[in-house]
Write an enzyme that holds these catalytic residues in place. Structure first.
Site, PDB file in Angstrom:
ATOM      1  CD  GLU A  40      -3.102  -0.574   2.278  1.00 23.48           C
ATOM      2  OE1 GLU A  40      -2.808   0.234   3.180  1.00 23.48           O
ATOM      3  OE2 GLU A  40      -4.130  -1.271   2.300  1.00 23.48           O
ATOM      4  CG  HIS A 130      -7.312   9.387 -26.425  1.00 26.20           C
ATOM      5  ND1 HIS A 130      -6.477   8.996 -27.438  1.00 26.20           N
ATOM      6  CD2 HIS A 130      -8.495   8.791 -26.669  1.00 26.20           C
ATOM      7  CE1 HIS A 130      -7.130   8.182 -28.262  1.00 26.20           C
ATOM      8  NE2 HIS A 130      -8.355   8.053 -27.807  1.00 26.20           N
ATOM      9  CE  LYS A 192      -6.597   3.591 -34.965  1.00 30.20           C
ATOM     10  NZ  LYS A 192      -5.751   4.032 -33.842  1.00 30.20           N
ATOM     11  CB  THR A 226      -1.743   3.068 -34.250  1.00 27.79           C
ATOM     12  OG1 THR A 226      -2.703   2.446 -33.406  1.00 27.79           O
ATOM     13  CG2 THR A 226      -2.398   4.167 -35.061  1.00 27.79           C
TER      14      THR A 226
END
Ligand code: R5P
Length: 311
Positions: A40, A130, A192, A226
């Site tokens: 932890e 993103h 794509k 990609t």
């Protein structure tokens, strides 16, 4: 302007946080971010931060401990009476699931936004999300920087003739258009399709690329699939040299081979995520965004505009 500017970090990317502190002319804040025997996370801030303007630099790439360290550090900062806490996420992880596009899937980007706010962040500073609309998952001030000034300068210095900017998928077309405008060249698109969570298939190349040099811009390289597939498709369409610019590099053990086997000549990434040199290979160069982040932190602290950092 708040009193004292402090920069703290967890363990995700200490070299970047140290470079930011150096740019700002401050010492990295003194905090123990450690583990109990069972794994932890335990945090202890070792200096008085009452009334401080505190910036906690921590990219949240996998594993989840990076995110947890950030959340726990913010909780400690808030309870220690820091006046303002800014979560600085050079890389905002868990962003790829940003909408419910299939049945029974989470929206992790929103979950992470909730966690960051609940833990005590008063504002957020990040880079190349993103998808830009993740900003709307927050109801606190949010600054979204781009690594573009660093990547563009690199490609300007290379002075590549007959250059075309290529978007590797429809989602990155807006970003690619901005790059093409600033590099003064035309734009093409790789159509794509994602077949599985880590696999993609190239359907088509849209735009004039034959006998041209190209640079593909993406927000993230993970498996490298990609851009490797995009590069192969571009080669089949008669492209000469292929370059790649990407902000975030979350490489795994397979990425190096995928990139080395591809027809890409050079790949430029930034240090938002720390790199293990053995995973990089010959083709990859890492540029630092520490000055850009440092300058943004300075301006946030001084309540000055960030606009000129986008040019
Ligand atoms: C996808 O939409 C992203 O912009 C990147 O293209 C993708 O996440 C890169 O992942 P990989 O390198 O694993 O293909």
């Amino acid at each position: 302007m708040l009193d004292s500017l402090r920069v703290f970090t967890g363990n995700a990317n200490r070299p970047l946080a140290a470079a930011i502190a150096t740019y700002l002319g401050v010492e990295l804040g003194d905090a123990d971010v450690d583990r109990f025997g069972d794994g932890e996370i335990t945090v202890k801030i070792n200096e008085n931060v009452r009334g401080c303007d505190m910036f906690i630099v921590q990219p949240t790439f996998a594993p989840g401990d990076n995110l947890l360290e950030l959340l726990i550090m913010m909780d400690a900062a808030r309870r220690a009476s820091a006046e303002r806490v800014t979560a600085v996420l050079p890389y905002f992880g868990y962003a790829r699931q940003d909408r419910k596009d299939q049945p029974r899937v989470p929206i992790t980007a929103k979950l992470v936004a909730n966690l960051i706010t609940t833990s005590g962040a008063n504002r957020v500073l990040t880079m190349d999300l993103h998808s830009a609309q993740i900003q709307g998952f927050f109801d606190i001030p949010f600054d979204h920087l781009f690594a573009a000034p660093v990547l563009i300068q690199h490609f300007r210095n290379l002075a590549i003739p007959d250059l075309v900017v290529v978007a590797p998928d429809v989602g990155s077309i807006k970003m690619a258009r901005a790059y093409s405008k600033r590099l003064g060249c035309s734009l093409a698109l790789v159509d794509k399709r994602r077949t599985t969570k880590d696999q993609t298939e190239v359907m088509n190349v849209i735009g004039e690329v034959k006998d041209r040099n190209v640079v593909i811009f993406d927000d993230l390289i993970s498996t490298g699939g990609t851009i490797a597939k995009a590069a192969r498709a571009l080669r089949k369409h008669g492209v000469r040299e292929i370059f790649v610019g990407a902000t975030h590099a979350a490489f795994n053990e397979e990425t190096r081979k995928t990139l080395e086997d591809s027809p890409i000549r050079e790949i430029v990434v930034t240090d938002t995520i720390p790199q293990q040199p053995e995973l990089l290979g010959e083709k990859v160069r890492v540029l630092s965004v520490s000055k850009l982040l440092g300058e943004a932190i300075r301006r946030i602290h001084e309540e000055r505009s960030l606009s000129s950092l986008f040019i």
